[in-house]
Design a protein around this motif. Structure first.
Motif, PDB file in Angstrom:
ATOM      1  N   TRP A 100       0.801  -1.224   0.000  1.00  0.00           N
ATOM      2  CA  TRP A 100       0.000   0.000   0.000  1.00  0.00           C
ATOM      3  C   TRP A 100       0.838   1.281   0.000  1.00  0.00           C
ATOM      4  O   TRP A 100       0.281   2.372   0.009  1.00  0.00           O
ATOM      5  CB  TRP A 100      -0.955  -0.021   1.194  1.00  0.00           C
ATOM      6  CG  TRP A 100      -1.967  -1.121   1.096  1.00  0.00           C
ATOM      7  CD1 TRP A 100      -2.867  -1.316   0.082  1.00  0.00           C
ATOM      8  CD2 TRP A 100      -2.187  -2.191   2.014  1.00  0.00           C
ATOM      9  NE1 TRP A 100      -3.631  -2.430   0.325  1.00  0.00           N
ATOM     10  CE2 TRP A 100      -3.249  -2.996   1.505  1.00  0.00           C
ATOM     11  CE3 TRP A 100      -1.615  -2.556   3.236  1.00  0.00           C
ATOM     12  CZ2 TRP A 100      -3.727  -4.127   2.160  1.00  0.00           C
ATOM     13  CZ3 TRP A 100      -2.081  -3.690   3.898  1.00  0.00           C
ATOM     14  CH2 TRP A 100      -3.122  -4.466   3.358  1.00  0.00           C
ATOM     15  N   GLY A 101       2.149   1.149  -0.004  1.00  0.00           N
ATOM     16  CA  GLY A 101       3.005   2.320  -0.135  1.00  0.00           C
ATOM     17  C   GLY A 101       3.126   3.170   1.107  1.00  0.00           C
ATOM     18  O   GLY A 101       3.625   4.304   1.042  1.00  0.00           O
ATOM     19  N   ALA A 102       2.682   2.657   2.245  1.00  0.00           N
ATOM     20  CA  ALA A 102       2.769   3.389   3.512  1.00  0.00           C
ATOM     21  C   ALA A 102       2.610   2.370   4.634  1.00  0.00           C
ATOM     22  O   ALA A 102       1.987   1.311   4.440  1.00  0.00           O
ATOM     23  CB  ALA A 102       1.690   4.467   3.606  1.00  0.00           C
ATOM     24  N   PRO A 103       3.137   2.641   5.825  1.00  0.00           N
ATOM     25  CA  PRO A 103       3.072   1.661   6.902  1.00  0.00           C
ATOM     26  C   PRO A 103       1.721   1.618   7.594  1.00  0.00           C
ATOM     27  O   PRO A 103       0.956   2.590   7.565  1.00  0.00           O
ATOM     28  CB  PRO A 103       4.150   2.153   7.881  1.00  0.00           C
ATOM     29  CG  PRO A 103       4.176   3.637   7.678  1.00  0.00           C
ATOM     30  CD  PRO A 103       3.937   3.831   6.198  1.00  0.00           C
ATOM     31  N   TYR A 104       1.434   0.496   8.223  1.00  0.00           N
ATOM     32  CA  TYR A 104       0.314   0.358   9.144  1.00  0.00           C
ATOM     33  C   TYR A 104       0.905   0.526  10.540  1.00  0.00           C
ATOM     34  O   TYR A 104       1.791  -0.220  10.945  1.00  0.00           O
ATOM     35  CB  TYR A 104      -0.326  -1.020   8.999  1.00  0.00           C
ATOM     36  CG  TYR A 104      -1.685  -1.159   9.673  1.00  0.00           C
ATOM     37  CD1 TYR A 104      -1.806  -1.167  11.053  1.00  0.00           C
ATOM     38  CD2 TYR A 104      -2.841  -1.295   8.922  1.00  0.00           C
ATOM     39  CE1 TYR A 104      -3.040  -1.293  11.673  1.00  0.00           C
ATOM     40  CE2 TYR A 104      -4.084  -1.431   9.535  1.00  0.00           C
ATOM     41  CZ  TYR A 104      -4.180  -1.422  10.898  1.00  0.00           C
ATOM     42  OH  TYR A 104      -5.396  -1.542  11.504  1.00  0.00           O
ATOM     43  N   LEU A 105       0.422   1.535  11.292  1.00  0.00           N
ATOM     44  CA  LEU A 105       0.952   1.839  12.610  1.00  0.00           C
ATOM     45  C   LEU A 105      -0.135   1.740  13.661  1.00  0.00           C
ATOM     46  O   LEU A 105      -1.316   1.985  13.372  1.00  0.00           O
ATOM     47  CB  LEU A 105       1.536   3.257  12.652  1.00  0.00           C
ATOM     48  CG  LEU A 105       2.663   3.594  11.683  1.00  0.00           C
ATOM     49  CD1 LEU A 105       3.084   5.054  11.858  1.00  0.00           C
ATOM     50  CD2 LEU A 105       3.855   2.672  11.881  1.00  0.00           C
ATOM     51  N   VAL A 106       0.262   1.400  14.881  1.00  0.00           N
ATOM     52  CA  VAL A 106      -0.613   1.536  16.045  1.00  0.00           C
ATOM     53  C   VAL A 106       0.111   2.447  17.027  1.00  0.00           C
ATOM     54  O   VAL A 106       1.331   2.389  17.178  1.00  0.00           O
ATOM     55  CB  VAL A 106      -0.956   0.174  16.678  1.00  0.00           C
ATOM     56  CG1 VAL A 106      -1.920  -0.595  15.802  1.00  0.00           C
ATOM     57  CG2 VAL A 106       0.292  -0.663  16.932  1.00  0.00           C
ATOM     58  N   ALA A 107      -0.650   3.328  17.686  1.00  0.00           N
ATOM     59  CA  ALA A 107      -0.033   4.339  18.551  1.00  0.00           C
ATOM     60  C   ALA A 107      -1.032   4.796  19.594  1.00  0.00           C
ATOM     61  O   ALA A 107      -2.244   4.585  19.459  1.00  0.00           O
ATOM     62  CB  ALA A 107       0.430   5.534  17.720  1.00  0.00           C
ATOM     63  N   HIS A 108      -0.532   5.423  20.638  1.00  0.00           N
ATOM     64  CA  HIS A 108      -1.405   6.079  21.602  1.00  0.00           C
ATOM     65  C   HIS A 108      -1.869   7.392  20.997  1.00  0.00           C
ATOM     66  O   HIS A 108      -1.104   8.096  20.337  1.00  0.00           O
ATOM     67  CB  HIS A 108      -0.650   6.330  22.910  1.00  0.00           C
ATOM     68  CG  HIS A 108      -1.544   6.655  24.067  1.00  0.00           C
ATOM     69  ND1 HIS A 108      -2.114   7.907  24.232  1.00  0.00           N
ATOM     70  CD2 HIS A 108      -1.983   5.902  25.115  1.00  0.00           C
ATOM     71  CE1 HIS A 108      -2.864   7.900  25.331  1.00  0.00           C
ATOM     72  NE2 HIS A 108      -2.802   6.695  25.878  1.00  0.00           N
ATOM     73  N   ARG A 109      -3.123   7.734  21.215  1.00  0.00           N
ATOM     74  CA  ARG A 109      -3.674   8.963  20.646  1.00  0.00           C
ATOM     75  C   ARG A 109      -2.849  10.184  21.072  1.00  0.00           C
ATOM     76  O   ARG A 109      -2.620  11.096  20.273  1.00  0.00           O
ATOM     77  CB  ARG A 109      -5.132   9.134  21.085  1.00  0.00           C
ATOM     78  CG  ARG A 109      -5.827  10.360  20.509  1.00  0.00           C
ATOM     79  CD  ARG A 109      -7.292  10.386  20.916  1.00  0.00           C
ATOM     80  NE  ARG A 109      -8.012   9.264  20.345  1.00  0.00           N
ATOM     81  CZ  ARG A 109      -8.605   9.286  19.159  1.00  0.00           C
ATOM     82  NH1 ARG A 109      -8.551  10.363  18.409  1.00  0.00           N
ATOM     83  NH2 ARG A 109      -9.257   8.221  18.719  1.00  0.00           N
ATOM     84  N   ALA A 110      -2.404  10.207  22.324  1.00  0.00           N
ATOM     85  CA  ALA A 110      -1.622  11.342  22.802  1.00  0.00           C
ATOM     86  C   ALA A 110      -0.297  11.456  22.059  1.00  0.00           C
ATOM     87  O   ALA A 110       0.213  12.564  21.851  1.00  0.00           O
ATOM     88  CB  ALA A 110      -1.378  11.222  24.298  1.00  0.00           C
ATOM     89  N   ASP A 111       0.270  10.338  21.636  1.00  0.00           N
ATOM     90  CA  ASP A 111       1.532  10.385  20.897  1.00  0.00           C
ATOM     91  C   ASP A 111       1.325  10.951  19.497  1.00  0.00           C
ATOM     92  O   ASP A 111       2.175  11.695  18.985  1.00  0.00           O
ATOM     93  CB  ASP A 111       2.153   8.995  20.825  1.00  0.00           C
ATOM     94  CG  ASP A 111       2.615   8.491  22.191  1.00  0.00           C
ATOM     95  OD1 ASP A 111       2.863   9.332  23.074  1.00  0.00           O
ATOM     96  OD2 ASP A 111       2.710   7.260  22.363  1.00  0.00           O
TER      97      ASP A 111
END
Length: 406
Positions: A100-111
């Motif tokens: 898809w040409g971009a990463p799949y990320l998971v993060a804290h909303r505050a970050d």
């Protein structure tokens, strides 16, 4: 800023508002953001940022600041919550980025908020005021005048466009007289974040891997878990039917209520519910996407203010980011036709939001299936290769900001 820079006014400094400010500033506009909270604090919980969102964040220079605190999960794994058996998985990691040409990320909303703010504060064309409430507006042929209350006084600010990015309980939506009232969706979310090295974190690792997004499926509840804070913490959210309660802030959750919702799941999940607290309880509210998004040719709603949706497609933040980038592109392309730009923006975004909402409804049905339906679900998913499951998401994750007509 030059004397000819277009002035955009944004109400709300959440993900939608901050992304909109960066997107407009990248196109040469001067942006003023007004946030009603007296200060921006760490709030919320984890979120999933699929490639359709991270592609935009990368173009705005946000990913570099976010990456040290985000995690690139290797897969989305679906498990049966009764047996903990893996039903299927959608491969992510490097394969997702190549596809898809971009990463799949998971993060804290505050970050994510912190990364957006860091980028914003380095841009002289963006000004942010907290403790400031947009209390009214008046449209003119050449722009809009916005009343802003702060410090006990009211001042008038002039700009070309007012962007309502102030969330599901949007005051801008109320000011426009739009027919889109937020409503309780019938589901609640229990949320908690636990340290990976805590006893609760080790209990979690006994039932699932900590480098993937895991969805534990059950007829009455589903539990989503994934790493945040650079992998030092795990975000947990359990979603089930529940009762509405006061808006704006979550409530401290009664562990007995969560235990009841998880009745019938594997002992490891029930134990995790007891050990992972404290939990907070959030009511899920939505805004019908058919509601009005624009007013007076100079006011537009984006993100949850326009079309808050349930989290079953994990696309709430992504849709806000898409909205912001698309709106900025269309407004910049039509400097002499704001009304036309807003109409084209809405025409592009409405079908997309409707399609994502339908996907969320399908996910909810699939994850909460029971009896023969659940058995059939498991059999079908078990034989589908990961590449086929990924291909079914091309329409969602492969999306790019459309070309705006000038």
């Amino acid at each position: 800023m030059t004397g000819q820079a277009r002035r955009i006014i944004v109400a709300g400094a959440g993900i939608a508002g901050l992304t909109a400010a960066l997107a407009f500033a990248a196109r040469g506009c001067f942006v003023e953001i007004y946030e009603r909270a007296p200060r921006l604090e760490e709030a919320g919980a984890g979120l999933q940022l699929s490639p359709n969102a991270t592609r935009i964040l990368a173009s705005l220079g946000v990913i570099d600041a976010l990456s040290p605190l985000a995690v690139r999960p290797e897969a989305v794994v679906l498990r049966d919550a009764r047996t903990l058996r893996e039903v299927t998985r959608v491969p992510l990691g490097g394969g997702a980025e190549r596809r898809w040409g971009a990463p799949y990320l998971v993060a804290h909303r505050a970050d994510l908020q912190g990364a957006l703010l860091a980028r914003l504060r380095s841009n002289d064309n963006i000004k942010l005021a907290t403790g400031a409430v947009v209390s009214g507006f008046a449209s003119r042929p050449d722009g809009v005048t916005v009343a802003v209350e702060r410090g006990g006084t009211t001042e008038e600010i002039s700009g070309e466009l007012l962007v309502g990015a102030d969330g599901v309980w949007s005051s801008i939506r109320e000011l426009t007289g739009a027919n889109g009232k937020s409503r309780f969706a019938g589901d609640v979310a229990w949320r908690s974040t636990l340290r990976a090295e805590s006893p609760a974190g080790r209990a979690f690792q006994s039932i699932a891997r900590s480098d993937v997004v895991t969805a534990f499926m059950h007829r009455s509840v589903h539990l989503i878990a994934y790493p945040v804070r650079g992998g030092s913490a795990v975000n947990l959210v359990a979603l089930a039917k529940g009762q509405a309660f006061a808006k704006i802030r979550p409530e401290a959750a009664d562990p007995d209520g969560l235990a009841a919702a998880l009745r019938g799941t594997a002992p490891g999940i029930a134990r995790l519910a007891q050990e992972a607290g404290p939990w907070t309880l959030w009511p899920l509210h939505t805004v019908a996407p058919a509601a009005q998004w624009t007013a007076a040719g100079r006011v537009v709603l984006i993100g949850d203010a326009a079309h808050a949706m349930t989290p079953f497609a994990a696309q709430g933040a992504a849709m806000a980011i898409e909205d912001a980038a698309t709106l900025a592109a269309f407004v910049a392309a039509a400097p002499a036709d704001m009304g036309g730009a807003l109409a084209r923006y809405e025409a592009i975004r409405r079908p997309r939001i409707a399609q994502v909402s339908k996907r969320g409804a399908l996910n909810r049905f699939t994850w909460h299936a029971s009896g023969p339906v659940a058995l059939a679900r498991n059999l079908v998913l078990a034989v589908l290769p990961g590449a086929k499951l990924a291909a079914d998401l091309d329409w969602l994750y492969g999306w790019t900001v459309p070309e705006a007509e000038s």
